[in-house]
Design an enzyme around this catalytic site. Structure first.
Site, short mmCIF file in Angstrom:
data_model
loop_
_atom_site.label_atom_id
_atom_site.label_comp_id
_atom_site.label_asym_id
_atom_site.label_seq_id
_atom_site.Cartn_x
_atom_site.Cartn_y
_atom_site.Cartn_z
CD GLU A 161 -3.20 -0.98 1.96
OE1 GLU A 161 -3.15 -0.16 2.89
OE2 GLU A 161 -4.19 -1.68 1.72
CD GLU A 368 -4.26 -5.96 3.33
OE1 GLU A 368 -5.05 -5.15 3.85
OE2 GLU A 368 -3.03 -5.88 3.43
C1 BG6 Z 1 -4.75 -2.32 4.87
C2 BG6 Z 1 -3.47 -2.76 5.50
O1 BG6 Z 1 -4.68 -0.95 4.74
O2 BG6 Z 1 -5.95 -2.50 5.55
C3 BG6 Z 1 -3.61 -3.60 6.73
O3 BG6 Z 1 -2.62 -3.35 4.57
C4 BG6 Z 1 -4.79 -3.11 7.53
O4 BG6 Z 1 -2.40 -3.51 7.43
C5 BG6 Z 1 -6.04 -3.32 6.70
O5 BG6 Z 1 -4.91 -3.66 8.80
C6 BG6 Z 1 -7.33 -2.96 7.41
O6 BG6 Z 1 -7.24 -1.68 7.95
P1 BG6 Z 1 -7.62 -1.39 9.45
O7 BG6 Z 1 -7.20 -0.01 9.71
O8 BG6 Z 1 -9.09 -1.58 9.53
O9 BG6 Z 1 -6.86 -2.38 10.27
#
Ligand code: BG6
Length: 467
Positions: A161, A368
């Protein structure tokens, strides 16, 4: 709609080192900038899910889930505590064991080289990503890792990211004496060079492996059919997505962004050789982290604003980003959102996959995708997370549409395999297929419990189709 996924599809799940391992000062590991900079408001960052001490149990759960692949990150300050120089054998021993266990269970490791956790030592020594020295040190780290695992890893992800590090205010440290926008674009340039060095190292040290970036992406819809809003949406795509992908895949600075940088006198220092390297280091695939779409409108605002993240989970408390003269992020009345104001938009995933496929013609991975929720085990120690099943089901359906229309999607790696420390909101915001018995304040037993979605995902993997 054909319900099956392609043969050999990589059903995976994701984690990252600083969010999952814990043991943040154990066996020679040193701190990273995220260990100290974020989340302490909610939970301390030292133990997280205690994966470091429960490795065998956790990999057994991966096996039981039926994972074909597992995406994790290597912690730079665990293997090189000072960021460079001597390696920490004990730190490497942990990843040796993890990779050996995965192989033993036929789970393909997908390794992220950098997931926000810059060694604090390098931040303190010379300002981390703000200094050109970082490119050389990153290359040294990557080569050290690649030499060790040259025969073990087929899929490398360079930087997680890069786009969001840019967007979110707390993932990088800035020098208060220098204009922040200028610093961001300069850091972005060094990250792009670091990414390119990793690609070249991979070609040399692991010629059979594939390598690519993991980018955080959202389509940016126009609020109305007013041409000004349409233009705003195009610019938002330029600044937030294509700027990065053009650098990674085409090796060029996108003209619209370059023009903005010139107009604002914040062009990064770019050496001639930099662009030759960036052009040469083409990625093999693009990995995408997709959670939600975004909606924008034209703005006459004279001043840009950074996003103020809703980290408490109080609906409606996000203060959205504005890029003066280009776009302002606004609410989308057609979509539901979770408590952290993250929109639920499966169709947005199809739009993104199709769009990126058409523009860049590379295989895609989803590294993700998921929904963060406040959850507690029931009295019978169960967790019926039907909302998570619905979320995944609807997103996978859109993946199938995209695949049927020619998108080469090779992997699906939802966030997250198990509950872990959220980047914005501590432990209260849970994403896992497996529940971890702890809260922000209280470590409790740290025992693992399979949620309902665990069994659902197990069947999906087993049948290679949505059910
Ligand atoms: C992404 C990241 O931005 O989203 C993760 O790669 C992150 O590290 C995930 O945890 C979810 O975001 P958050 O802030 O809800 O944990």
């Amino acid at each position: 709609l054909i319900q099956s996924f392609p043969k050999g599809f990589l059903w995976s799940a994701s984690t990252s080192a600083y969010q999952f391992e814990g043991a943040y000062l154990e066996d020679g590991k040193a701190l990273s900038i995220v260990d100290v900079n974020i989340n302490s408001k909610f939970a301390d960052t030292s133990i997280t899910s205690d994966h470091y001490h429960r490795l065998e149990e956790d990999v057994s759960l991966m096996k039981e889930l039926g994972l074909k692949a597992y995406r994790f990150s290597i912690s730079w300050p665990r293997v090189l505590p000072k960021g460079r120089g001597p390696i920490n054998e004990k730190g490497f021993a942990f990843y040796d064991r993890l990779i050996a266990l995965l192989k033993q269970h036929d789970i393909e490791p997908i390794v992220t080289l950098y997931h926000f956790d810059l060694p604090l030592a390098l931040q303190e020594e010379y300002g981390g990503w703000g200094n050109r020295q970082i490119v050389e040190d990153f290359e040294y780290y990557v080569r050290t890792v690649m030499r060790r695992y040259a025969n073990d890893i087929k899929y490398w992800l360079t930087i997680n990211e890069q786009s969001n590090m840019f967007l979110l205010p707390y993932l990088l440290e800035f020098d208060p004496k220098i204009d922040k926008q200028k610093q961001k674009y300069q850091m972005n340039h060094y990250m792009t060079l670091a990414h390119a060095k990793a690609v070249m190292a991979c070609r040399e040290l692991c010629p059979k492996a594939k390598i690519g970036p993991a980018l955080g992406v959202s389509p940016n819809y126009p609020l109305t059919s007013n041409p000004k809003d349409i233009l705003a949406s195009r610019y938002a795509d330029d600044f937030r997505t294509y700027f990065f992908l053009d650098l990674y895949v085409k090796g060029v600075y996108r003209d619209s962004v370059l023009n903005y940088l010139k107009e604002h006198d914040i062009e990064p220092d770019i050496h001639e050789q930099d662009m030759l390297l960036i052009k040469e280091a083409k990625s093999d695939f693009i990995a995408l982290n997709y959670y939600q779409s975004s909606t924008v409108k034209y703005t006459q605002a004279q001043e840009s604003k950074e996003i103020v993240v809703n980290d408490e989970g109080k609906k409606g408390s996000t203060q959205s980003e504005v890029l003066a003269g280009y776009y302002e992020v606004v609410d989308n009345p057609h979509l539901e959102k979770n408590d952290w104001d993250w929109y639920i938009d499966p169709i947005g995933l199809r739009i993104t996959l199709k769009d990126i496929h058409e523009r860049y013609q590379l295989p895609l991975m989803i590294t993700e995708n998921g929904i963060g929720v406040i959850e507690e085990l029931s009295g019978t120690l169960e967790l019926n997370d039907d909302y998570r099943i619905d979320y995944y089901q609807s997103h996978l359906e859109q993946c199938l549409y995209a695949i049927n229309e020619g998108v080469e999607l090779i992997a699906y790696s939802p966030w997250s395999f198990m509950d872990l420390l959220s980047t914005t909101s501590g432990f209260r915001k849970r994403y896992g297929f497996v529940y971890v018995d702890r809260s922000d304040e209280d470590l409790r037993t740290l025992d693992r419990y399979k949620k309902k979605s665990f069994y659902w995902y197990q069947s999906v993997i087993n049948q290679n189709r949505i059910i």
